[in-house]
Write a protein that holds these residues in place. Structure first.
Motif, short mmCIF file in Angstrom:
data_model
loop_
_atom_site.label_atom_id
_atom_site.label_comp_id
_atom_site.label_asym_id
_atom_site.label_seq_id
_atom_site.Cartn_x
_atom_site.Cartn_y
_atom_site.Cartn_z
N GLU A 218 4.88 1.75 1.39
CA GLU A 218 5.65 2.00 2.60
C GLU A 218 5.18 3.22 3.37
O GLU A 218 5.55 3.41 4.53
CB GLU A 218 7.13 2.15 2.24
N VAL A 219 4.35 4.08 2.74
CA VAL A 219 3.82 5.25 3.44
C VAL A 219 2.30 5.18 3.55
O VAL A 219 1.67 6.11 4.07
CB VAL A 219 4.23 6.55 2.70
N HIS A 220 1.74 4.08 3.07
CA HIS A 220 0.27 3.97 3.00
C HIS A 220 -0.39 4.09 4.37
O HIS A 220 -1.39 4.82 4.54
CB HIS A 220 -0.11 2.63 2.35
N GLU A 221 0.13 3.39 5.37
CA GLU A 221 -0.53 3.38 6.68
C GLU A 221 -0.59 4.77 7.29
O GLU A 221 -1.62 5.19 7.84
CB GLU A 221 0.18 2.41 7.62
N GLN A 222 0.53 5.50 7.22
CA GLN A 222 0.54 6.85 7.80
C GLN A 222 -0.41 7.79 7.07
O GLN A 222 -1.12 8.60 7.68
CB GLN A 222 1.97 7.42 7.76
N LEU A 223 -0.44 7.69 5.73
CA LEU A 223 -1.35 8.54 4.95
C LEU A 223 -2.81 8.15 5.20
O LEU A 223 -3.69 9.02 5.23
CB LEU A 223 -1.02 8.45 3.46
N GLN A 224 -3.05 6.87 5.39
CA GLN A 224 -4.43 6.42 5.66
C GLN A 224 -4.93 7.01 6.97
O GLN A 224 -6.11 7.38 7.09
CB GLN A 224 -4.46 4.89 5.71
N GLU A 225 -4.06 7.11 7.96
CA GLU A 225 -4.45 7.71 9.24
C GLU A 225 -4.79 9.19 9.07
O GLU A 225 -5.61 9.74 9.82
CB GLU A 225 -3.30 7.55 10.25
#
Length: 803
Positions: A218-225
């Motif tokens: 659920e937090v992967h996309e933001q951390l990937q950025e």
């Protein structure tokens, strides 16, 4: 040491030294070891009526206690001194006792060669010392075997002293982390160490406002950025904790923070355990007598590794990417496998999801030999081609290179070295037991023993593998550097000669941080306290009781006349070094011990017709003779058959039910797997003082040390405990409880595996970032393999071809 000897030479003690030397030289011997030297000195003190302090506290007493070897050569006396653990010095005393000069290792090696009349003017010298001179070195002998702790301190100091270089190195390691084609930890959004440090703080600010229980997905996309890929944790809270550790490591590096951070980083997914000589299977195929302990160790380790890797993958959040751990036990396939699974290429390890025994056959140089099991002493000619074939088999099975290769025993370690060179994997050595220190003067007289043992190949293989390893795991401290009274197994490779073959001037750096003490555990499904009644099988209990105390058939000898006596159990293969016959003789000599106890010996075989080893056959004959000589057939039972680990566990517990004791009387035991098994079962344990038991057992607290060379003293030690238990019944229970607690808290596979994987990650990082040029060392070891080892191994193979 010069001051000490000068104090002897400048005082009345010079006369004492002269008389001790004269006492030694009156015999035909010219080479003396520490026990003989101290006994001669003790005799002198007694005969000369010296005061009590003289033996220990005088200058000559101190000198004698530091002396581990004396050689008399052409009127001169050569001393090998150990001023402290891990240190060796060579000194030469002139014939008239006027000069005492420190000498080089090379000079001592020449003297040893002359002693056996095999000296030559020029000989190949092996010196590994230059390859370690720029490496970090442990200073305190007490810290030997704690390489990880030392390296963590060293790396943190480097991070402080040269933060720019080490920050960039840390970034590169994390940036290159991957599983096959899947990026882990850091992606290409981050370009440098400094940028990583800044992005970590941004990620922490982002995670601070998220729920700790929130799944990483659920937090992967933001951390990937922000530049971060999976691997930091399975939840937002765990990812935050891991990134916090990295932030603290960058800003204020401390060893505890470094260790905690490294333990969380996913870096090991595929592990290969190498144990070559075969006969590895489930339960009923646990090696031959000389390898049973090692096989049980490797199987237990494989199970524990797979469980821990699976747990680490889940906690890192990588199970969502369908990443699975893979563990292989690499061994040889034996076509004539006597009805076992040892002829099957691939076999799943019980109680695992993805751990396998991978068997690779030896090439058929001579099928009469290679179709059958081959002794560990004869195996050397096949290892190079086995490594080549095993490489292909491993890559086919795993799909890529393993992250970690662990060698077991001398042959497995050599193959692990060859594989790690080709596959670029982290390489760990576990020797278990080294033959050279077990067999006195085996290097000095190697030519006389070559046809039977092929020590020239084995000792060379040991030198190569222990120096090639990224890290070395030992079960005990004394395995590395021994005790003040005796050299360690690895220490015996420090300086030795193979006359007319080569001199090892400096064979291993004992103060290298590559050494780590990581003791094994016990399979607690098979070995557990006798008091856990709900976990015991009543049918098995009945069968084991019958076997131990009453059954009569071709696998048993003796019938116990009085079953009410306290039982003494010993369990070991029938080999000379395990000394079961010596224990029977000790029991036979002590009428008082016979009055209180029965002796039960459990071994693998009593049938001379089934024995192929001359040494084992002689040990069986010796046991039979002792039983007859002391008329022990109604006080001693001997059971000779193979058991599963479940059955062995119940044997220990059956003896504990009757408040018996366990005795491990080996002349030398590198560690002592059976000691742990007996202790966790609840048996008060008496174990040899020569080897790893010194560290497992706290004498007279949770067990007892014994000297198996002294039968009277050993009998008195056992009898003292037994009689105390008769007057103080609670005493048996006290020692039993302490033994169980000791093993449960200090010797379990969970601790072992956790530490082993932490070592692999830390030394993998060190191997990547170190400024040392390890390639030069590895090329030197390659040369030793092709120029020294391979010609010796080829001679063995040629002999096998003619069979």
């Amino acid at each position: 040491m010069h001051e000490l000897v000068q104090a002897v030479l400048d005082s009345d003690e010079k006369t004492a030294l002269h008389q001790v030397i004269n006492a030694l030289t009156t015999s035909e011997k010219r080479y003396f070891l520490r026990t003989e030297i101290l006994q001669t000195f003790a005799n002198y003190c007694h005969n000369a009526q010296k005061p009590a302090y003289f033996f220990h506290a005088s200058s000559i007493g101190e000198l004698m206690h530091h002396t581990h070897e004396m050689i008399f050569q052409e009127g001169e006396t050569w001393f090998l001194l150990r001023p402290w653990i891990g240190s060796q010095q060579i000194w030469r005393l002139s014939a008239d006792l006027s000069r005492f000069d420190q000498m080089t290792p090379e000079a001592l090696l020449d003297v040893r060669d002359r002693f056996v009349d095999r000296a030559q003017s020029r000989i190949l010298e092996l010196d590994l010392r230059p390859f370690y001179k720029d490496s970090p070195t442990i200073r305190d002998p007490r810290s030997i075997g704690q390489g990880l702790a030392f390296l963590n301190h060293y790396l943190c100091d480097e991070l402080l002293n040269d933060s720019a270089y080490w920050l960039e190195a840390l970034f590169n390691v994390l940036h290159q982390s991957h599983y096959e084609s899947i990026e882990l930890l850091i992606n290409d959004q981050i370009h440098s160490g400094q940028e990583m440090a800044e992005q970590v703080k941004q990620a922490l600010r982002f995670l601070k406002v998220r729920s700790n229980d929130e799944l990483y997905s659920e937090v992967h996309e933001q951390l990937q950025e922000l530049g971060f890929e999976p691997g930091w944790g399975n939840t937002a809270g765990r990812a935050s904790e891991t990134l916090e550790l990295l932030d603290r490591l960058i800003t204020s590096p401390e060893p505890a923070i470094l260790e905690a951070f490294v333990s969380r980083i996913p870096a090991t997914f595929r592990v290969v355990l190498v144990s070559i000589h075969g006969w590895i299977g489930q339960e009923s195929v646990l090696g031959r007598p000389e390898t049973t302990g090692q096989v049980a160790y490797v199987l237990d380790q494989a199970r524990s590794l797979e469980n821990k890797l699976r747990e680490d993958i889940q906690l890192a959040g990588l199970d969502l990417l369908n990443i699975q751990p893979q563990v292989l036990i690499l061994t040889r396939l034996i076509p004539n496998c006597e009805g076992t699974q040892c002829g099957v290429r691939l076999e799943k390890v019980d109680d695992t999801e993805n751990a396998w025994i991978l068997r690779v056959p030896f090439r058929e140089f001579n099928p009469k030999v290679t179709q059958n099991w081959i002794s560990k002493y004869e195996i050397w000619g096949y290892l190079e081609t086995f490594a080549i074939d095993a490489e292909a088999a491993i890559l086919k099975q795993l799909g890529t290179s393993p992250n970690l290769i662990i060698g077991n025993y001398s042959d497995g370690n050599l193959v692990a070295f060859l594989l790690s060179r080709r596959l670029k994997s982290i390489y760990c050595t576990i020797a278990h037991s080294l033959e050279k220190p077990k067999r006195l003067f085996s290097n000095l007289y190697w030519q006389d023993l070559e046809d039977q043992y092929h020590f020239s190949a084995q000792f060379t293989a040991d030198l190569i593998s222990m120096n090639a390893a990224d890290f070395i795991v030992t079960s005990s401290y004394q395995e590395i550097v021994g005790t003040p009274e005796a050299m360690g197994q690895y220490e015996s490779y420090k300086c030795f000669t193979m006359p007319q073959l080569y001199h090892t001037v400096d064979g291993i750096d004992l103060f290298s941080p590559k050494f780590n003490r990581v003791p094994p555990g016990v399979n607690e499904k098979s070995f557990f306290p006798y008091s856990q009644a709900d976990d015991r099988n009543s049918g098995l209990q009945s069968r084991i009781y019958d076997l131990l105390f009453t059954r009569q058939d071709q696998t048993t000898i003796g019938s116990l006349a009085d079953l009410n006596k306290r039982p003494i159990l010993a369990l070991a293969p029938m080999t000379p070094i395990k000394n079961l016959a010596g224990l029977a003789e000790c029991f036979g000599k002590s009428q008082e011990l016979q009055n209180h106890c029965n002796l039960i010996l459990v071994t693998n075989n009593l049938d001379l017709g089934q024995t192929t080893s001359f040494a084992v056959a002689e040990e069986i004959k010796k046991l039979y003779a002792i039983l007859g000589q002391y008329h022990l057939h109604d006080r001693v039972r001997v059971i000779g058959m193979n058991f599963t680990s479940i059955e062995l566990g119940e044997i220990y517990r059956a003896i504990a039910d009757r408040q018996g004791v366990y005795v491990q009387p080996a002349h030398f035991e590198a560690f002592g797997r059976t000691i742990l098994e007996a202790m966790i079962s609840g048996l008060p344990t008496f174990a040899t003082q020569f080897g790893g038991a010194l560290e497992i057992i706290h004498d007279k607290d949770n067990g007892f040390h014994i000297n198996p060379m002294n039968h009277e003293e050993m009998a008195e030690e056992i009898l003292g405990f037994v009689t105390q238990c008769e007057t103080e019944p609670q005493h048996w229970q006290t020692i039993s409880d302490r033994a169980i607690k000791r093993v449960q808290e200090q010797y379990n596979w969970k601790l072992h595996t956790q530490q082993l994987l932490l070592l692999a990650k830390t030394y993998g990082f060190w191997s990547y970032v170190s400024r040392d040029d390890r390639e030069a060392l590895l090329q030197y070891l390659d040369a030793l393999f092709y120029l020294l080892y391979k010609p010796r191994a080829d001679l063995i193979l040629e002999a096998h071809m003619r069979r």
